[in-house]
Design a protein around this motif. Structure first.
Motif, PDB file in Angstrom:
ATOM      1  N   LEU A  32      -6.698 -94.659  14.477  1.00 25.07           N
ATOM      2  CA  LEU A  32      -7.804 -95.256  15.650  1.00 25.07           C
ATOM      3  C   LEU A  32      -7.162 -95.744  17.015  1.00 25.07           C
ATOM      4  O   LEU A  32      -7.900 -95.779  17.979  1.00 25.07           O
ATOM      5  N   LYS A  34      -4.645 -94.089  18.206  1.00 20.10           N
ATOM      6  CA  LYS A  34      -4.158 -92.911  18.668  1.00 20.10           C
ATOM      7  C   LYS A  34      -2.424 -93.068  18.514  1.00 20.10           C
ATOM      8  O   LYS A  34      -1.834 -92.836  19.529  1.00 20.10           O
ATOM      9  N   VAL A 179      -9.567-105.359  14.421  1.00 16.45           N
ATOM     10  CA  VAL A 179     -10.550-104.574  14.761  1.00 16.45           C
ATOM     11  C   VAL A 179     -10.976-104.564  16.113  1.00 16.45           C
ATOM     12  O   VAL A 179     -11.084-103.688  16.927  1.00 16.45           O
ATOM     13  N   VAL A 180     -11.123-105.949  16.692  1.00 17.42           N
ATOM     14  CA  VAL A 180     -11.666-106.272  18.179  1.00 17.42           C
ATOM     15  C   VAL A 180     -10.585-105.590  18.809  1.00 17.42           C
ATOM     16  O   VAL A 180     -10.582-104.871  20.056  1.00 17.42           O
ATOM     17  N   THR A 182      -8.360-103.241  18.569  1.00 16.40           N
ATOM     18  CA  THR A 182      -8.350-101.672  18.464  1.00 16.40           C
ATOM     19  C   THR A 182      -9.387-101.002  19.069  1.00 16.40           C
ATOM     20  O   THR A 182      -9.199-100.185  19.877  1.00 16.40           O
ATOM     21  N   PHE A 183     -10.622-101.654  19.170  1.00 20.60           N
ATOM     22  CA  PHE A 183     -11.808-101.116  19.554  1.00 20.60           C
ATOM     23  C   PHE A 183     -11.758-101.330  21.140  1.00 20.60           C
ATOM     24  O   PHE A 183     -12.022-100.548  22.091  1.00 20.60           O
ATOM     25  N   ASP A 184     -11.447-102.778  21.731  1.00 20.00           N
ATOM     26  CA  ASP A 184     -11.636-102.891  22.667  1.00 20.00           C
ATOM     27  C   ASP A 184     -10.534-104.094  23.223  1.00 20.00           C
ATOM     28  O   ASP A 184     -10.966-105.275  23.534  1.00 20.00           O
ATOM     29  N   ARG A 234     -12.266 -90.686   8.488  1.00 21.01           N
ATOM     30  CA  ARG A 234     -13.114 -90.784   9.338  1.00 21.01           C
ATOM     31  C   ARG A 234     -14.209 -89.909   9.746  1.00 21.01           C
ATOM     32  O   ARG A 234     -15.136 -90.182  10.273  1.00 21.01           O
ATOM     33  N   ASN A 238     -19.138 -93.443   9.693  1.00 19.43           N
ATOM     34  CA  ASN A 238     -19.188 -93.823  10.971  1.00 19.43           C
ATOM     35  C   ASN A 238     -18.914 -95.368  11.015  1.00 19.43           C
ATOM     36  O   ASN A 238     -19.346 -96.185  12.123  1.00 19.43           O
ATOM     37  N   ARG A 239     -18.451 -95.956  10.000  1.00 16.98           N
ATOM     38  CA  ARG A 239     -18.373 -97.264   9.715  1.00 16.98           C
ATOM     39  C   ARG A 239     -16.808 -97.477   9.371  1.00 16.98           C
ATOM     40  O   ARG A 239     -16.295 -96.883   8.472  1.00 16.98           O
ATOM     41  N   LEU A 240     -16.023 -98.751   9.936  1.00 16.86           N
ATOM     42  CA  LEU A 240     -14.918 -98.885   9.506  1.00 16.86           C
ATOM     43  C   LEU A 240     -14.583 -99.148   8.001  1.00 16.86           C
ATOM     44  O   LEU A 240     -13.457 -98.677   7.523  1.00 16.86           O
ATOM     45  N   GLN A 243     -14.711 -96.271   5.787  1.00 21.26           N
ATOM     46  CA  GLN A 243     -13.822 -95.523   6.263  1.00 21.26           C
ATOM     47  C   GLN A 243     -12.517 -95.868   5.432  1.00 21.26           C
ATOM     48  O   GLN A 243     -11.459 -94.978   5.094  1.00 21.26           O
ATOM     49  N   GLN A 298     -19.736 -86.360   9.215  1.00 20.37           N
ATOM     50  CA  GLN A 298     -19.519 -87.089  10.574  1.00 20.37           C
ATOM     51  C   GLN A 298     -18.610 -86.038  11.207  1.00 20.37           C
ATOM     52  O   GLN A 298     -17.966 -86.775  12.188  1.00 20.37           O
ATOM     53  N   ARG A 300     -16.547 -84.368  14.023  1.00 22.82           N
ATOM     54  CA  ARG A 300     -16.858 -84.300  15.457  1.00 22.82           C
ATOM     55  C   ARG A 300     -17.617 -82.787  16.016  1.00 22.82           C
ATOM     56  O   ARG A 300     -17.515 -81.903  15.334  1.00 22.82           O
ATOM     57  N   ALA A 303     -21.950 -84.518  14.894  1.00 24.91           N
ATOM     58  CA  ALA A 303     -22.635 -85.875  14.968  1.00 24.91           C
ATOM     59  C   ALA A 303     -23.570 -85.949  16.035  1.00 24.91           C
ATOM     60  O   ALA A 303     -24.619 -86.935  15.969  1.00 24.91           O
TER      61      ALA A 303
END
Lengths: 304, 272
Positions: A32, A34, A179-180, A182-184, A234, A238-240, A243, A298, A300, A303
């Motif tokens: 996630l 990269k 989590v936070v 990693t996402f934003d 993945r 669609n949820r962590l 996953q 899901q 790519r 979806a």
């Protein structure tokens, strides 16, 4: 269940599964973020790590090698962050620069020092030695309660179990921050999450787990397990949290099916000899990923 | 959902101490004040000794050409990027003392929307800070998150994967996450970039409501044609401060000409 089944099959299979699950759990976050190449990076810097450890201690016993490799992996993680920030390059490029440079340094050190006399077994490092991690005292279920027999268990079993416990504790304790950030990461920083520290902790744990797994099961499983189960998972959801659970399932499936296929499976199709369990486990994880890429709910593009 | 001016990080509405709610009402000073703020990327100055103040209970815009340092100002004030000199005070205090009173909304394009999360998962991230590491998300938190989605008209999409949203819907999710933080000050980095007209209207209506109820909003803004309609105050910026104050005084042809270098062309909205 015949004699020796526990010692010859279940123990090495469990070691493979422990390595696979630890790597797969962390691999979710690498994928996630990269940073999937981190596994390759760590596998390359293990070489200078163990060479330096040998030069410093003069010993080829396990602990100095493990510590040297882990130290090198941590240093490389720091260097990668440094190159990324100073050079303003993407993480993949930073990893590529750092791990090739450190690997080259390892080769040069190896040639310049007395380590040439020491036999560094490349094949062992790559494919691991899963089949030899057997428990000869483990003849039957009775030996599971026999203290003396238990002392003969391959030490890799306990080391990898410990690594898995460390991974699970880390994920639970730092879940929200992880989590936070990693996402934003920008939002995370604004809410006071120590984003860099969390990233450094993740990479350090990857380094420690990867080095522990290398020593037991080789580089191929480790690199494959850091990427394949998470990438396949993945595509399933669609949820962590689902996953992560899928990735654990895929890791276990790879370990069990791969180990079985390498031995008994080969006999079934009439082949007189077995193949490398590590190679087969990694291959199975690749097949799972391919299957998910073709058919998962899901995937790519499907979806949207 | 209520939006009191001064809430110190409430988890549920039941236990707000009444006295605390009014503590800050008396000081009607700046929600954010930066003094002598300088930032450089390499040897290129991004902000040069900028002084600016954003008043409580007002809607403020930060405008200026591309590369003027608008987003940089918000990020430096929040400590997200390092500054060379200067400082930022929020409600008269350093950031760390009042962090929970501030909600920051990053640019939509700054995250990977392919992340495995649903709309409500993202909104719940706004509660992470008040929940701490271990308190589980319960019914109350979910209800609060749904309330915030209601405000941006997104309840029906609560369980949708975020990658399947349109740009405008993604921006609404970010706004809902900021609402969940129950902050007194909203800092928004280009909230209207690349969003549809309906979303822009929803967001501006919501922000105006929050400000009427005593909140404060500061937005990096690109569309000069809507500044007068949307905002009370403005900071005109081009690396250095050009003007800062009420729209009718600061948002003048003269100041804009100075900021945009004489050519008053409408700049393209930038996404990244």
């Amino acid at each position: 269940m015949g004699d020796f089944y526990i010692g010859l099959v279940l123990v090495p299979m469990t070691i493979g599964a422990l390595a696979a699950v630890s790597c797969a759990l962390l691999g979710n976050f690498l994928v996630l973020r990269k940073q999937s190449l981190m596994g390759d990076a760590v596998s390359h810097v293990v070489l200078p790590g163990i060479v330096v450890a040998f030069i410093v201690t003069g010993s080829i016993s396990v602990w100095p090698m493990l510590l040297g490799a882990a130290a090198a992996a941590l240093i490389s993680a720091l260097l990668i962050e440094l190159v990324r920030n100073l050079g303003k390059v993407e993480p993949g490029a930073a990893m590529g620069v750092v791990f090739t440079a450190l690997f080259a340094l390892g080769v040069v050190l190896l040639e310049q020092s007395d380590t040439r006399q020491v036999h560094f077994d490349v094949e062992h490092a790559l494919y691991g030695n899963l089949e030899s991690l057997v428990w000869l005292s483990g003849m039957d279920a009775q030996s599971l309660f026999d203290r003396q027999a238990l002392a003969d268990l391959p030490p890799q079993l306990a080391r990898l179990a410990l690594a898995l416990v460390a991974v699970v504790i880390f994920l639970i304790a730092f879940w929200r921050q992880l989590v936070v950030s990693t996402f934003d990461p920008v939002f995370a920083q604004a809410t006071g999450v120590p984003v860099r520290l969390v990233g450094a902790a993740l990479i350090s744990l990857v380094a420690i787990v990867a080095v522990t797994a290398f020593e037991a099961v080789g580089a191929i499983i480790t690199i494959a397990m850091l990427i394949c189960p998470a990438a396949a998972a993945r595509l399933m959801t669609n949820r962590l949290i689902p996953q992560l659970l899928w990735s654990v399932l895929f890791a276990l499936l790879s370990a069990v099916v791969g180990f079985w296929a390498a031995g008994s499976g080969m006999a079934l199709i009439g082949s007189g000899f077995s193949v490398s369990a590590a190679g087969m486990i990694a291959a199975v994880s690749g097949i799972i990923l391919a299957a998910c890429a073709l058919a998962a709910p899901q995937r790519r593009g499907a979806a949207g | 959902m209520r939006w009191a001016a001064t809430r110190p990080l409430p988890v549920s509405t039941a236990n707000w101490p009444v006295a605390e709610m009014n503590v800050h009402v008396a000081d009607s000073g700046a929600a954010l004040k930066v003094r002598g703020l300088s930032v450089a990327y390499g040897d290129k100055p991004a902000l040069s000794s900028v002084d600016a103040a954003f008043q409580q209970g007002r809607m403020s815009a930060i405008v200026g050409p591309n590369g003027a340092g608008k987003s940089t100002l918000l990020k430096a004030a929040m400590g997200i990027i390092p500054s060379i000199s200067g400082d930022a005070l929020f409600f008269g205090r350093p950031l760390d003392e009042v962090r929970s009173r501030i909600a920051y909304v990053p640019q939509r394009a700054s995250v990977d929307w392919d992340f495995p999360a649903t709309v409500i998962d993202v909104v719940l991230m706004g509660l992470y800070r008040s929940l701490g590491p271990f308190k589980l998300i319960g019914r109350g938190q979910r209800a609060l998150a749904l309330n915030c989605l209601e405000e941006v008209d997104m309840v029906s999409l609560a369980d949708r994967q975020i990658g399947q949203l349109s740009g405008g819907q993604q921006q609404r999710v970010f706004i809902a996450r900021a609402l969940a933080q129950k902050a007194d000050l909203l800092l928004l980095d280009e909230p209207f970039a690349g969003v549809d007209a309906a979303t822009e209207k929803t967001i501006i209506t919501l922000l105006k409501k929050l400000v009427r109820e005593g909140g404060t909003a500061v937005a990096v803004h690109h569309d000069l044609s809507t500044v007068t309609a949307y905002f009370d105050d403005v900071l005109v910026l081009n690396v250095r401060r050009i003007a800062n104050g009420p729209v009718d005084k600061a948002f003048t042809e003269e100041h804009l000409a100075e900021a945009y270098g004489g050519r008053l062309v409408q700049p393209e909205p930038e996404l990244a």
